[in-house]
Design an enzyme around this catalytic site. Structure first.
Site, PDB file in Angstrom:
ATOM      1  N   ASN A  58      15.298  13.478  -4.360  1.00 40.86           N
ATOM      2  CA  ASN A  58      15.278  14.876  -4.811  1.00 40.86           C
ATOM      3  C   ASN A  58      14.307  15.138  -5.953  1.00 40.86           C
ATOM      4  O   ASN A  58      14.351  16.199  -6.562  1.00 40.86           O
ATOM      5  CB  ASN A  58      16.682  15.302  -5.236  1.00 40.86           C
ATOM      6  CG  ASN A  58      17.222  14.470  -6.397  1.00 40.86           C
ATOM      7  OD1 ASN A  58      16.570  13.529  -6.848  1.00 40.86           O
ATOM      8  ND2 ASN A  58      18.418  14.795  -6.855  1.00 40.86           N
ATOM      9  N   GLY A  65       3.879  11.196   1.408  1.00 33.14           N
ATOM     10  CA  GLY A  65       2.717  10.444   1.867  1.00 33.14           C
ATOM     11  C   GLY A  65       3.138   9.052   2.274  1.00 33.14           C
ATOM     12  O   GLY A  65       4.303   8.800   2.559  1.00 33.14           O
ATOM     13  N   TYR A  67       2.804   5.239   4.466  1.00 36.59           N
ATOM     14  CA  TYR A  67       2.575   4.696   5.801  1.00 36.59           C
ATOM     15  C   TYR A  67       3.230   5.526   6.898  1.00 36.59           C
ATOM     16  O   TYR A  67       2.658   5.740   7.960  1.00 36.59           O
ATOM     17  CB  TYR A  67       3.123   3.270   5.902  1.00 36.59           C
ATOM     18  CG  TYR A  67       2.353   2.228   5.145  1.00 36.59           C
ATOM     19  CD1 TYR A  67       1.091   1.820   5.565  1.00 36.59           C
ATOM     20  CD2 TYR A  67       2.892   1.629   4.013  1.00 36.59           C
ATOM     21  CE1 TYR A  67       0.382   0.856   4.873  1.00 36.59           C
ATOM     22  CE2 TYR A  67       2.195   0.659   3.313  1.00 36.59           C
ATOM     23  CZ  TYR A  67       0.938   0.270   3.747  1.00 36.59           C
ATOM     24  OH  TYR A  67       0.248  -0.681   3.048  1.00 36.59           O
ATOM     25  N   CYS A  68       4.465   5.978   6.660  1.00 33.82           N
ATOM     26  CA  CYS A  68       5.293   6.440   7.775  1.00 33.82           C
ATOM     27  C   CYS A  68       5.502   7.945   7.857  1.00 33.82           C
ATOM     28  O   CYS A  68       5.389   8.516   8.937  1.00 33.82           O
ATOM     29  CB  CYS A  68       6.663   5.756   7.705  1.00 33.82           C
ATOM     30  SG  CYS A  68       6.581   3.966   7.963  1.00 33.82           S
ATOM     31  N   LYS A  71       2.645  10.234   9.359  1.00 34.98           N
ATOM     32  CA  LYS A  71       2.380   9.843  10.752  1.00 34.98           C
ATOM     33  C   LYS A  71       3.547  10.197  11.666  1.00 34.98           C
ATOM     34  O   LYS A  71       3.360  10.760  12.757  1.00 34.98           O
ATOM     35  CB  LYS A  71       2.108   8.337  10.808  1.00 34.98           C
ATOM     36  CG  LYS A  71       2.024   7.738  12.210  1.00 34.98           C
ATOM     37  CD  LYS A  71       1.688   6.260  12.156  1.00 34.98           C
ATOM     38  CE  LYS A  71       2.764   5.438  11.451  1.00 34.98           C
ATOM     39  NZ  LYS A  71       4.045   5.400  12.221  1.00 34.98           N
TER      40      LYS A  71
END
Length: 212
Positions: A58, A65, A67-68, A71
């Protein structure tokens, strides 16, 4: 839990998209509070008293942002779109992250204009590129998009001990913090730490809890 490959992939995509939605929710809460002159921390802590919401994930940021989350949110949205499955929320989550970065860039330019008493010109220092506190990775960090939004208007300098110094074209990297602080009219910091206390008047951050 045992399931087949398709359901396993869906679990991952929906879980990460839910986390991205939570990040975006508290970021938009913070945007509202900043624009209305309200205390973001008080609002967040009041909202999070509800045990169904809870006091986690929170802390306002410049956007999700890493790696995951970027995407996986886009992949899940693409799956809805390709299959023509009705949705509004998945698209809103992806769009919200861009909106937040645009808001941050505008607020930095506003702060720079106030300091210089003229339209936004000067030098913005970017303090750290890492995507979250305690990380040694800045791949897909939200700060890169904010920097691209700022580049047409201001000079950018970056302080990032983990960087090689060529990660962003046309941006100066400074390895010495004192030099960095001296060159910067405004310091943009997604997450704050003790280094910034001495120059806190220059700092623009939305970090409340010094954590992610």
């Amino acid at each position: 839990m045992f399931t087949n490959n398709t359901e396993a992939e869906a679990v991952k995509l929906f879980a990460n998209t839910y986390l991205a939605m939570r990040v975006s929710f508290f970021n938009e809460l913070d945007t509202f509070a900043e624009m209305k002159g309200l205390n973001t921390k008080d609002i967040i802590e009041g909202v999070c008293l509800d045990p169904r919401i809870g006091n986690h994930y929170n802390n306002p940021s410049f956007g999700y942002g890493g790696y995951c989350l970027p995407k996986d949110t886009k992949q899940l949205l693409a799956n809805y779109t390709i299959e023509n499955i009705p949705q509004k929320l998945m698209e809103a989550i992806v769009d919200s992250n861009t909106t937040r970065k645009e808001f941050i860039a505008k607020r930095v330019l506003d702060k720079l204009s106030t300091i210089n008493n003229q339209p936004s010109t000067g030098t913005v220092g970017v303090y750290r590129l890492i995507m979250k506190a305690g990380s040694d990775n800045f791949r897909s960090s939200a700060i890169f998009d904010v920097m691209e939004m700022l580049k047409p208007f201001v000079k950018l300098v970056v302080y990032e001990p983990m960087a090689k110094g060529d990660e962003v074209e046309g941006v100066e990297f400074v390895s010495d913090f004192e030099e960095f602080a001296k060159k910067s009219d405004v310091i943009l910091a997604n997450r704050i730490d003790e280094n910034l206390q001495r120059v806190k008047d220059k700092v623009y951050t939305r970090d409340i809890y010094s954590r992610d």
